[in-house]
Design an enzyme around this catalytic site. Structure first.
Site, PDB file in Angstrom:
ATOM      1  N   GLY A  70      -3.131  -0.325   1.938  1.00 23.21           N
ATOM      2  CA  GLY A  70      -4.362  -0.452   1.149  1.00 23.21           C
ATOM      3  C   GLY A  70      -5.618  -0.562   1.989  1.00 23.21           C
ATOM      4  CD  GLU A 109      -4.079  -8.378   4.214  1.00 22.87           C
ATOM      5  OE1 GLU A 109      -4.227  -7.394   3.458  1.00 22.87           O
ATOM      6  OE2 GLU A 109      -2.986  -8.947   4.365  1.00 22.87           O
ATOM      7  CG  ASP A 110      -5.536  -4.345   0.902  1.00 21.06           C
ATOM      8  OD1 ASP A 110      -5.140  -5.477   1.269  1.00 21.06           O
ATOM      9  OD2 ASP A 110      -4.793  -3.531   0.329  1.00 21.06           O
ATOM     10  CG  ASP A 141      -3.466 -12.018  -5.582  1.00 15.29           C
ATOM     11  OD1 ASP A 141      -4.050 -12.917  -6.159  1.00 15.29           O
ATOM     12  OD2 ASP A 141      -2.599 -11.308  -6.136  1.00 15.29           O
ATOM     13  CE  LYS A 171      -6.853  -9.881  -7.678  1.00 12.85           C
ATOM     14  NZ  LYS A 171      -5.597  -9.386  -8.307  1.00 12.85           N
ATOM     15  CG  PHE A 192      -4.097  -4.865 -10.755  1.00 13.78           C
ATOM     16  CD1 PHE A 192      -3.233  -5.608  -9.964  1.00 13.78           C
ATOM     17  CD2 PHE A 192      -4.167  -3.489 -10.572  1.00 13.78           C
ATOM     18  CE1 PHE A 192      -2.431  -4.986  -9.013  1.00 13.78           C
ATOM     19  CE2 PHE A 192      -3.367  -2.871  -9.625  1.00 13.78           C
ATOM     20  CZ  PHE A 192      -2.502  -3.621  -8.844  1.00 13.78           C
ATOM     21  CB  VAL A 193      -9.593  -4.589  -8.112  1.00 14.07           C
ATOM     22  CG1 VAL A 193     -10.376  -5.602  -8.908  1.00 14.07           C
ATOM     23  CG2 VAL A 193      -9.008  -5.236  -6.869  1.00 14.07           C
ATOM     24  CG  ASP A 203      -1.186   1.317  -4.700  1.00 17.67           C
ATOM     25  OD1 ASP A 203      -1.424   0.175  -4.225  1.00 17.67           O
ATOM     26  OD2 ASP A 203      -0.045   1.680  -5.025  1.00 17.67           O
ATOM     27  NE  ARG A 219      -1.944   4.113  -1.612  1.00 16.53           N
ATOM     28  CZ  ARG A 219      -1.576   2.847  -1.390  1.00 16.53           C
ATOM     29  NH1 ARG A 219      -2.475   1.944  -1.084  1.00 16.53           N
ATOM     30  NH2 ARG A 219      -0.313   2.490  -1.490  1.00 16.53           N
TER      31      ARG A 219
END
Ligand code: 5GP
Length: 494
Positions: A340, A392-393, A396, A424, A445-446, A452, A458
């Site tokens: 990601g 990191e993307d 969470d 998040k 949820f993004v 993805d 993506r």
């Protein structure tokens, strides 16, 4: 004894201040402040505001200036009274002799001799200025500067008192009060649409966070001697794309006429980018000008765009600048956790100005057929004694990052820090330290910009919230699900 001029100044300040203590909207209050300034100064006055790129200035509320002058086009911050935006007042006694004016011929045609610009500040940052346009040649005095500075402060006060702001929102959206207020100011625009399709188009642009100005410029097309006999005013200007858009949903006869005008405009102003657009072409336009999959995404389950491509680029640029500063002379290894992170990593490292190495890791995620998390692709570089920055993307629960950090710590890096594009926070279980954060996102949820959902999305250039119909089943009611279920619902092989 106060002079006549002083009395006029007191009166206008009293009236402008009274507007703040009324139930006027922000727009009405700002219009009143501009009108009172114009009356006191016996001159044309305009409140010009920065767009979100801080590269363009837009007339947002004006008094005593002709439409032709106001529609001379969007101003460039570096070409039009640039020092005002550093917080300095600027007084120009003779516009014909001064290089700080962007359109000197148009100012001369409008009979403007002198200009005074005073910054409008929000939390120490200029968001625009109040400009006074005098037809009489004027040496602006301290008294004039003080009056307009007071009016600019009243404009800021109007903004403070009329922008709803809640701390909880700040935590969720990661927005500062100054950002909220600057955004509220930008929305102050007087728009009377000529046709409902224009309003609909404006909504579509807002949906995608594409900044627009309605009818900012009129292009003269034909002249009789010095007199302009035909003008063309395109409906929209999209500053970020430097593109004018003319909408047409009208009869063929009118379309033919518009096409003729457009041909003429292109002949006379070849540097201008302009598109004639039928309503059914909205989506195509968005696709053509760099927002390709946007239109497609709208039909494919994105309920809201959280951050546009331009907003992401702006934020990533700021992170790159900060990291470059912090890592000067330390030659870090930047380690991305696949997959990601690929868009963010590529944009981030390309904007960094300090030497660095790049490496990647991949790890397995929770699933029915794997009982424990493990590294599925290890780093190639040796981290012993090196400064390591994990990229990191999205963080969470924090479980992934916690595992990776422990794994790396055991390999003796000189330092270990974390940069995440998205945080998040609302769902955090393990308190992992984050050194650099792009945006705090709500508990949704993004997808997009590398992230993805079942391998889709993506390639979107923006980050959006996946609509309820597409959202992973457990996400829709995750308050009732266990941690393991929640993670399973979100984790896919990256
Ligand atoms: P954590 O271990 O912090 O709970 O999870 C981090 C990983 O979960 C991310 O790297 C990402 O793969 C996935 N993830 C968590 N939230 C989201 C989300 O909103 N959208 C997407 N696409 N992936 C997410």
């Amino acid at each position: 004894m106060a002079t006549g001029k002083e009395r006029a100044y007191y009166k206008s300040v009293r009236r402008a201040a009274a507007a703040l203590n009324s139930d006027m909207t922000l727009k009405e209050a700002l219009d009143t402040i501009v009108r009172c300034t114009a009356r006191a100064m016996k001159a044309g006055v305009s409140l010009v505001l920065l767009d979100s790129t801080r590269k363009k200035l837009i007339h947002s509320s004006s008094w005593g200036l002709s439409q032709t002058y106001l529609r001379k086009g969007v101003l460039d911050t570096d070409k039009s009274l640039a020092e005002v935006l550093t917080g300095q007042p600027v007084a120009i006694a003779d516009v014909s002799q001064d290089s700080r004016i962007q359109y000197p011929e148009l100012a001369a045609k409008a009979g403007i001799s002198s200009i005074l610009g005073i910054p409008v500040m929000v939390s120490g940052t200029a968001v625009g200025s109040i400009r006074v346009y005098s037809k009489e040649p004027a040496e602006f005095t301290n008294q004039d500067t003080n009056l307009v500075t007071t009016m600019a402060n009243l404009a800021t006060a109007a903004l403070h008192s009329r922008t709803p702001y809640h701390e909880t929102e700040e935590t969720q959206q990661g927005e500062s009060q100054a950002q909220t207020e600057a955004a509220a100011l930008r929305q102050v625009r007087t728009v009377t649409y000529a046709h409902p399709s224009e309003e609909e188009f404006a909504h579509i642009l807002d949906f995608y966070h594409i900044e627009w100005v309605y009818e900012p410029r009129s292009f003269p097309l034909n002249w009789d001697g010095d007199r302009v006999t035909e003008m063309f005013t395109p409906d929209f200007y999209l500053a970020g794309l430097d593109l004018y858009v003319e909408l047409t949903t009208l009869k063929q006869r009118l379309v033919t006429e518009k096409n003729r005008k457009l041909r003429r405009l292109r002949e006379l102003y070849p540097e201008i980018k302009i598109t004639l657009l039928y309503k059914k072409d909205f989506d195509r336009l968005l696709a053509k000008y760099g927002c390709g999959p946007l239109a497609q995404a709208r039909g494919h389950g994105i309920s809201q765009v959280l951050y546009s491509s331009a907003e992401i680029q702006h934020r990533v640029g700021a992170l790159a600048e900060q990291i470059s500063r912090d890592y000067t002379g330390r030659h870090p290894i930047m380690v991305g956790v696949l997959r990601g992170v690929f868009c963010f990593m590529a944009d981030l490292v390309r904007q960094m100005t300090t030497p660095l190495d790049v490496d990647f890791m991949a790890i397995s995620y929770y699933s029915e057929d794997s009982s424990a998390v493990k590294i599925t692709k290890d780093m190639n570089l040796n981290v012993d004694g090196r400064h390591v920055l994990m990229v990191e993307d999205i963080v969470d629960t924090g479980m992934t990052l916690n595992y990776v950090l422990n794994y790396l710590k055991a390999r003796n890096p000189a330092s270990l820090a974390v940069c995440t594009l998205l945080d998040k926070r609302a769902r955090r279980l393990i308190d992992v330290p984050l050194d650099y954060t792009g945006f705090e996102v709500p508990d949704e949820f993004v997808v997009g910009y590398g992230l993805d959902y079942e391998e889709e999305y993506r390639n979107l250039p923006f980050i959006g919230i996946l609509g309820p119909e597409k959202r992973p089943a457990k996400e829709r009611g995750h308050s009732k699900t266990s941690v393991a279920e929640r993670n399973a619902s979100q984790k896919r092989p990256k």
